[in-house]
Enzyme design. Sequence first.
Site, PDB file in Angstrom:
ATOM      1  N   ASP A  59       0.789  -1.234   0.000  1.00 26.50           N
ATOM      2  CA  ASP A  59       0.000   0.000   0.000  1.00 26.50           C
ATOM      3  C   ASP A  59       0.818   1.280   0.000  1.00 26.50           C
ATOM      4  O   ASP A  59       0.281   2.370  -0.196  1.00 26.50           O
ATOM      5  CB  ASP A  59      -0.980   0.019   1.177  1.00 26.50           C
ATOM      6  CG  ASP A  59      -0.301  -0.263   2.525  1.00 26.50           C
ATOM      7  OD1 ASP A  59       0.790   0.276   2.776  1.00 26.50           O
ATOM      8  OD2 ASP A  59      -0.884  -1.033   3.318  1.00 26.50           O
ATOM      9  N   HIS A  84       6.801  -7.608  -1.281  1.00 24.86           N
ATOM     10  CA  HIS A  84       5.746  -8.100  -2.181  1.00 24.86           C
ATOM     11  C   HIS A  84       5.366  -7.069  -3.230  1.00 24.86           C
ATOM     12  O   HIS A  84       4.295  -7.172  -3.843  1.00 24.86           O
ATOM     13  CB  HIS A  84       4.517  -8.528  -1.378  1.00 24.86           C
ATOM     14  CG  HIS A  84       4.738  -9.763  -0.558  1.00 24.86           C
ATOM     15  ND1 HIS A  84       3.987 -10.085   0.543  1.00 24.86           N
ATOM     16  CD2 HIS A  84       5.655 -10.760  -0.690  1.00 24.86           C
ATOM     17  CE1 HIS A  84       4.420 -11.226   1.059  1.00 24.86           C
ATOM     18  NE2 HIS A  84       5.437 -11.646   0.327  1.00 24.86           N
TER      19      HIS A  84
END
Length: 256
Positions: free
Chosen positions: A111, A128
Amino acid sequence: MPEATSAADIEAVAALLREARSVVVLTGAGISTESGIPDFRGPDGVWTKNPDAERTATIQHYVANRDHRVSSWANRAGSPMQTAEPNAGHLALAELERKGKLDTLVTQNIDGLHHDAGTSSERIIEIHGTVRDFACLDCTDRGPIEVVLDRVREGDEDPHCRSCGGLLKSATISFGQALIASDLERAQLGAANSDLFLAIGTSLTVYPVAALPEIAIQYGARLVILNAQETPYDSAASVILRGGIGDVLPRIVELV
């Protein structure tokens, strides 16, 4: 609700931080739930509620299934990640760096909120990937994801690369895609060199990232876990904290 964390536990972790030479923090989805981004494996997690969503979160399914890509891009365009802001937990880790007590921050999150909170980019390893960029699966084209999301909002349901015609996706690591080797190596080296490892908001079940606490422990580091649910490493932790991350972390950092 997570059980309350004692003042003694707060002080114990603060003392470990004050004494530490090299601190590595690993964050998972749990740190971003207070920013309105659902986690995956918690009681109300995205994959807990919809196991099919986890089964289809593979690069193979993405490439083979146009309907899945169309749905993914539509969801991305309206995702809470596009408007989420860092919460008190993210800000506390940025403050920990300012106090000279954060060597490396490895995050499983995509995010970008650690950047927004003010943690230095050179200390962050987005293991990730990131939802803030797009990446072409066929060539090296990459850029801000808003460029592609604007195309989606204008009606391009399954956007392809304008450089080579290949498939586009967010610059995140799906199941079936290899982690970036240099990022994983840097995270492993950081864990091996640390003397204090904090695992925050992560289930510690997704490998190879879940092996980082084990590496740290093998090289003599102390382990602190702050997570709402039990993890496979609880028995190896020096301190386990169960309170809300946005409440507990600022209280710890204030004492460092």
